[in-house]
Design a protein around this motif. Structure first.
Motif, PDB file in Angstrom:
ATOM      1  N   MET A   1       0.824  -1.206   0.000  1.00  0.00           N
ATOM      2  CA  MET A   1       0.000   0.000   0.000  1.00  0.00           C
ATOM      3  C   MET A   1       0.854   1.250   0.000  1.00  0.00           C
ATOM      4  N   SER A   2       0.476   2.166  -0.865  1.00  0.00           N
ATOM      5  CA  SER A   2       1.332   3.327  -1.065  1.00  0.00           C
ATOM      6  C   SER A   2       0.506   4.542  -1.442  1.00  0.00           C
ATOM      7  N   ASP A   3       1.150   5.683  -1.330  1.00  0.00           N
ATOM      8  CA  ASP A   3       0.496   6.891  -1.810  1.00  0.00           C
ATOM      9  C   ASP A   3       0.882   7.130  -3.270  1.00  0.00           C
ATOM     10  N   ILE A   4       0.141   8.007  -3.928  1.00  0.00           N
ATOM     11  CA  ILE A   4       0.417   8.346  -5.327  1.00  0.00           C
ATOM     12  C   ILE A   4       0.637   9.855  -5.397  1.00  0.00           C
ATOM     13  N   ARG A   5       1.623  10.242  -6.187  1.00  0.00           N
ATOM     14  CA  ARG A   5       1.836  11.686  -6.369  1.00  0.00           C
ATOM     15  C   ARG A   5       2.127  11.972  -7.833  1.00  0.00           C
ATOM     16  N   LEU A   6       1.367  12.882  -8.408  1.00  0.00           N
ATOM     17  CA  LEU A   6       1.617  13.322  -9.782  1.00  0.00           C
ATOM     18  C   LEU A   6       2.126  14.757  -9.728  1.00  0.00           C
ATOM     19  N   GLU A   7       3.212  15.006 -10.463  1.00  0.00           N
ATOM     20  CA  GLU A   7       3.764  16.369 -10.488  1.00  0.00           C
ATOM     21  C   GLU A   7       3.860  16.857 -11.924  1.00  0.00           C
ATOM     22  N   GLY A   8       2.967  17.759 -12.270  1.00  0.00           N
ATOM     23  CA  GLY A   8       2.991  18.369 -13.610  1.00  0.00           C
ATOM     24  C   GLY A   8       2.909  17.372 -14.743  1.00  0.00           C
ATOM     25  N   VAL A   9       2.109  16.323 -14.564  1.00  0.00           N
ATOM     26  CA  VAL A   9       2.052  15.262 -15.578  1.00  0.00           C
ATOM     27  C   VAL A   9       1.302  15.738 -16.829  1.00  0.00           C
ATOM     28  N   THR A  10       1.969  15.611 -17.954  1.00  0.00           N
ATOM     29  CA  THR A  10       1.418  16.053 -19.237  1.00  0.00           C
ATOM     30  C   THR A  10       1.604  14.957 -20.267  1.00  0.00           C
ATOM     31  N   ARG A  11       0.559  14.723 -21.064  1.00  0.00           N
ATOM     32  CA  ARG A  11       0.701  13.794 -22.190  1.00  0.00           C
ATOM     33  C   ARG A  11       0.092  14.447 -23.407  1.00  0.00           C
ATOM     34  N   ARG A  12       0.912  14.679 -24.406  1.00  0.00           N
ATOM     35  CA  ARG A  12       0.448  15.314 -25.641  1.00  0.00           C
ATOM     36  C   ARG A  12       0.286  14.295 -26.748  1.00  0.00           C
ATOM     37  N   GLY A  14       0.145  15.054 -30.574  1.00  0.00           N
ATOM     38  CA  GLY A  14       0.200  16.153 -31.527  1.00  0.00           C
ATOM     39  C   GLY A  14       0.030  17.462 -30.783  1.00  0.00           C
ATOM     40  N   THR A  15      -1.004  18.219 -31.148  1.00  0.00           N
ATOM     41  CA  THR A  15      -1.207  19.506 -30.489  1.00  0.00           C
ATOM     42  C   THR A  15      -2.166  19.379 -29.302  1.00  0.00           C
ATOM     43  N   VAL A  16      -2.831  18.208 -29.183  1.00  0.00           N
ATOM     44  CA  VAL A  16      -3.799  18.010 -28.100  1.00  0.00           C
ATOM     45  C   VAL A  16      -3.078  17.526 -26.843  1.00  0.00           C
ATOM     46  N   ALA A  17      -3.362  18.169 -25.707  1.00  0.00           N
ATOM     47  CA  ALA A  17      -2.834  17.676 -24.444  1.00  0.00           C
ATOM     48  C   ALA A  17      -3.930  16.855 -23.773  1.00  0.00           C
ATOM     49  N   ALA A  18      -3.806  15.514 -23.825  1.00  0.00           N
ATOM     50  CA  ALA A  18      -4.810  14.641 -23.211  1.00  0.00           C
ATOM     51  C   ALA A  18      -4.727  14.738 -21.692  1.00  0.00           C
ATOM     52  N   ALA A  19      -3.519  14.995 -21.174  1.00  0.00           N
ATOM     53  CA  ALA A  19      -3.336  15.327 -19.757  1.00  0.00           C
ATOM     54  C   ALA A  19      -2.462  16.569 -19.745  1.00  0.00           C
ATOM     55  N   ASP A  20      -2.925  17.594 -19.033  1.00  0.00           N
ATOM     56  CA  ASP A  20      -2.282  18.898 -19.142  1.00  0.00           C
ATOM     57  C   ASP A  20      -1.814  19.374 -17.773  1.00  0.00           C
ATOM     58  N   ASN A  21      -0.547  19.141 -17.471  1.00  0.00           N
ATOM     59  CA  ASN A  21       0.077  19.668 -16.261  1.00  0.00           C
ATOM     60  C   ASN A  21      -0.717  19.301 -15.000  1.00  0.00           C
ATOM     61  N   VAL A  22      -0.962  18.007 -14.813  1.00  0.00           N
ATOM     62  CA  VAL A  22      -1.810  17.544 -13.715  1.00  0.00           C
ATOM     63  C   VAL A  22      -0.975  17.289 -12.453  1.00  0.00           C
ATOM     64  N   ASP A  23      -1.405  17.899 -11.354  1.00  0.00           N
ATOM     65  CA  ASP A  23      -0.830  17.616 -10.033  1.00  0.00           C
ATOM     66  C   ASP A  23      -1.888  16.897  -9.213  1.00  0.00           C
ATOM     67  N   GLY A  51       1.664   2.870 -16.198  1.00  0.00           N
ATOM     68  CA  GLY A  51       2.872   2.584 -16.958  1.00  0.00           C
ATOM     69  C   GLY A  51       2.587   2.015 -18.332  1.00  0.00           C
ATOM     70  N   LEU A  52       1.343   2.162 -18.802  1.00  0.00           N
ATOM     71  CA  LEU A  52       0.990   1.687 -20.141  1.00  0.00           C
ATOM     72  C   LEU A  52       1.234   2.776 -21.162  1.00  0.00           C
ATOM     73  N   ASN A  53       1.628   3.940 -20.680  1.00  0.00           N
ATOM     74  CA  ASN A  53       1.755   5.123 -21.507  1.00  0.00           C
ATOM     75  C   ASN A  53       2.816   5.980 -20.823  1.00  0.00           C
ATOM     76  N   ARG A  54       3.578   6.765 -21.591  1.00  0.00           N
ATOM     77  CA  ARG A  54       4.637   7.582 -20.999  1.00  0.00           C
ATOM     78  C   ARG A  54       4.262   9.061 -21.067  1.00  0.00           C
ATOM     79  N   PRO A  55       4.474   9.791 -19.964  1.00  0.00           N
ATOM     80  CA  PRO A  55       4.152  11.218 -20.006  1.00  0.00           C
ATOM     81  C   PRO A  55       5.134  11.987 -20.898  1.00  0.00           C
ATOM     82  N   THR A  56       4.627  13.045 -21.520  1.00  0.00           N
ATOM     83  CA  THR A  56       5.489  13.942 -22.289  1.00  0.00           C
ATOM     84  C   THR A  56       6.328  14.771 -21.318  1.00  0.00           C
TER      85      THR A  56
END
Ligand SMILES: Nc1ncnc2c1ncn2[C@@H]1O[C@H](COP(=O)(O)OP(=O)(O)O)[C@@H](O)[C@H]1O
Ligand SMILES: [Mg+2]
Lengths: 324, 267
Positions: A1-12, A14-23, A51-56
């Motif tokens: 059991m663990s905590d999760i932390r996202l820091e500025g996670v972005t996935r582009r 092309g020009t679309v950001a499917a995840a845009d700077n998510v904390d 881990g099925l996808n890599r952040p930009t």
């Protein structure tokens, strides 16, 4: 059991950001729901954590460990999809044994653990069936058992109840919540169903166009939405003008209805009265016709206002929450 | 598609005519192979197995048979592995130049065979494999990869990618996932693809004639014999090849039908 932390996670893409700077920070043992309309980036965010996808850009931490570059295999995550994704050629038991086998846990101890997991999801006695011989709800329980049997650090659920009909969905929501509490596993659930989000989670993260709109406890997000989008997406919102051209939101159950001319209020006409069992929902047109129609919700206690009737509408200033 | 009843009737007539045109020669060959006559005559005057005895008694035919079978086994298995992996990469991957890569793999199926034959002739000559068994295996592998890719591509596209993703998240390596999760589910298609590749190699004559040098395969020898004289042994060989093809197609149909995948693969 663990905590999760996202820091500025972005996935582009092309020009679309499917995840845009998510904390986001999810505490150990917490149940957080990612809520947003279709295409808002919920699945993208979950697949980045899995881990099925890599952040930009940005970093992902699980249990304090930076897993941004780690493979899906290295993350020790329980994953459940809407489509169940069971292994069709294996029995229920073989499905649940699979993650144990990969971890070199075999024989009687593995079997005991798998049966224990199946018991937790209330599938005793069905271990020798094939997935094709089970109902949708049962298949999703198998997927859940398979996702928890190896004691994952976190549990990720992508619209797990989305394919089930309403009654079953509500039953499974309750079970899911109990199971999560029993195991104490940090859980992130994705849904576009606001009721599901409100009823299940410790906190809700509202997402739109890949951007975080608000992260808050359900009641907080409902009563004090961060913006118009959150107000409208979580339930029904009445927008009212405030001083200085600002806008506030009043929830339907805070709107009071009374007979005209008794204790003030603005006069209105009932356009429609929708009977919902415990509640009646009224759609009201304010006198003078200006502004959007107001929606009110009142408990049904034998008598209801009829369509066409004039009513006086009022609310407390304290029930208005400014959103813009 | 909408079409008038007349158009449809005309199409049906053309279709039936075409089918008869294609199958009658095949059906004539079979009774002729059991003929007792010394030369090709139709209808055959009597029944005998003499042409089959002649075929199985001829060491050169048997050698061609062994070459054909050996090349078909090895090249079909190679095509199966390479075509299967290529189909997996093309269906699951997203990378620059994917369409270009797919077109490149599929080319041998689209480009006229004679051009592929010339290209392989020149290419194999350059690397010193012209006229060798290895060269023949390489050529047949290249020719059969597109067949495998087509069959496996459909099967992989139909297989929910989330099932693989879940397997990875449960800790299974890519290899374990392919072996323990994908292949058991794709087995009927793998079998069909392998049979297609095997028959594709066993039947091949154009490219083989160009590059096989002194090696004889069954179709190549049939072709060469026909050029010299019309030997009734050919009818026996042809009948055996027809039998093999029919059996193989029947096996594919049964396996795919039992897995409920027939329509998808043939569509
Ligand atoms: N592999 C991809 N390639 C291109 N665009 C993608 C890809 N995956 C997702 N997207 C885009 O990212 C956005 C978010 O998608 P998704 O995360 O699936 O949303 P949700 O799960 O909230 O419905 C959508 O606009 C979608 O079209
Ligand atoms: Mg989604």
């Amino acid at each position: 059991m663990s905590d999760i932390r996202l820091e500025g996670v972005t996935r582009r893409y092309g020009t679309v950001a499917a995840a845009d700077n998510v904390d986001l920070a999810v505490a150990q043992g917490e149940f957080v729901t990612i809520l947003g309309p279709s295409g808002s980036g919920k699945t993208t965010l979950l697949s980045l954590i899995a881990g099925l996808n890599r952040p930009t850009a940005g970093r992902i931490f699980i249990g304090g460990r930076d897993v941004t570059e780690a493979t899906a295999q290295e993350r020790n995550i329980g994953l459940v999809f809407q489509s169940y994704a069971l292994f069709p050629h294996m029995t229920v038991l073989e499905n649940v044994l699979f993650p144990l086998g990969v971890r070199k846990i075999t024989g009687a101890p593995a079997r005991a653990r798998a049966l224990e997991a199946l018991k937790l999801v209330r599938l005793e006695g069905l271990q020798d069936r094939r997935p094709s011989q089970l109902s949708g709800g049962q298949q999703q329980r198998v997927a859940l058992a398979r996702a928890i049997v190896f004691k994952p650090d976190i549990l990720l659920l992508d619209e797990p109840l989305g394919a089930l009909d309403r009654k079953l969905r509500e039953d499974l929501q309750v079970e899911l919540k109990q199971l999560q509490r029993t195991l104490g596993v940090t859980t992130l659930l994705v849904t576009h169903d606001q009721e599901e989000a409100l009823s299940l989670s410790d906190r809700i993260m509202v997402l739109n166009h890949g951007k975080t709109q608000q992260v808050a406890a359900p009641t907080e997000a409902y009563l004090r939405p961060a913006n118009r989008f959150v107000a409208e997406f979580l339930g029904i919102a009445n927008f009212v003008g405030l001083d200085g051209g600002r806008t506030g939101v009043v929830r339907p159950e805070r709107v009071r209805l009374g007979p005209v001319g008794v204790d003030g209020g603005r006069s209105a006409r009932v356009v429609e009265a929708v009977y919902l069992g415990q509640m009646v929902r009224y759609h009201l047109a304010l006198e003078g016709g200006e502004g959007a129609p107001i929606v009110a919700a009142a408990p049904f206690v034998g008598k209801a206002w009829q369509a066409g009737e004039p009513v006086a509408v009022s609310w407390d200033a304290a029930d208005i929450w400014p959103v813009a | 598609m909408t079409s008038s009843p007349w158009t449809r009737r005309l199409l049906a007539v053309i279709g039936i005519f075409g089918l008869v045109f294609l199958t009658v020669p095949i059906l004539i060959v079979i009774p002729m192979s059991f003929s007792s006559a010394k030369a090709l005559t139709f209808p055959p005057p009597g029944f005998s197995l003499r042409w089959y005895e002649a075929f199985f008694g001829d060491p050169r035919w048997m050698e061609a048979m062994a070459t054909s079978a050996g090349v078909a086994v090895v090249s079909s298995l190679l095509a199966l592995v390479l075509g299967g992996l290529a189909a997996y990469g093309l269906r699951r991957g997203s990378f620059a130049g994917r369409d270009w890569a797919e077109g490149n793999f599929m080319a041998p199926l689209i480009v006229p065979t004679i051009i592929v034959a010339i290209a392989l002739y020149l290419g194999l000559a350059k690397i010193g494999l012209l006229g060798s068994l290895l060269g023949l295996v390489v050529a047949h592998t290249i020719l059969n990869v597109p067949l495998v890719m087509m069959v496996m591509g459909v099967a992989i596209r139909e297989f929910d990618p989330r099932i693989e993703q879940v397997a990875w998240s449960l800790g299974a390596s890519w290899r374990t996932t392919v072996w323990k999760v994908m292949l058991p589910n794709l087995a009927p298609s793998v079998f069909a693809a392998w049979i297609f590749a095997f028959i594709g190699s066993f039947d091949e004559v154009i490219v083989t004639s160009f590059i096989a040098g002194k090696y004889e395969t069954v179709p190549k020898k049939m072709f060469n014999e026909l050029v010299l004289e019309v030997n009734p042994i050919i009818t026996a060989v042809a009948t055996l090849l027809i039998g093999l093809t029919v059996l193989a197609l029947a096996a594919i149909t049964i396996v795919l039908a039992r897995a409920g995948k027939l329509k998808q693969t043939l569509a």
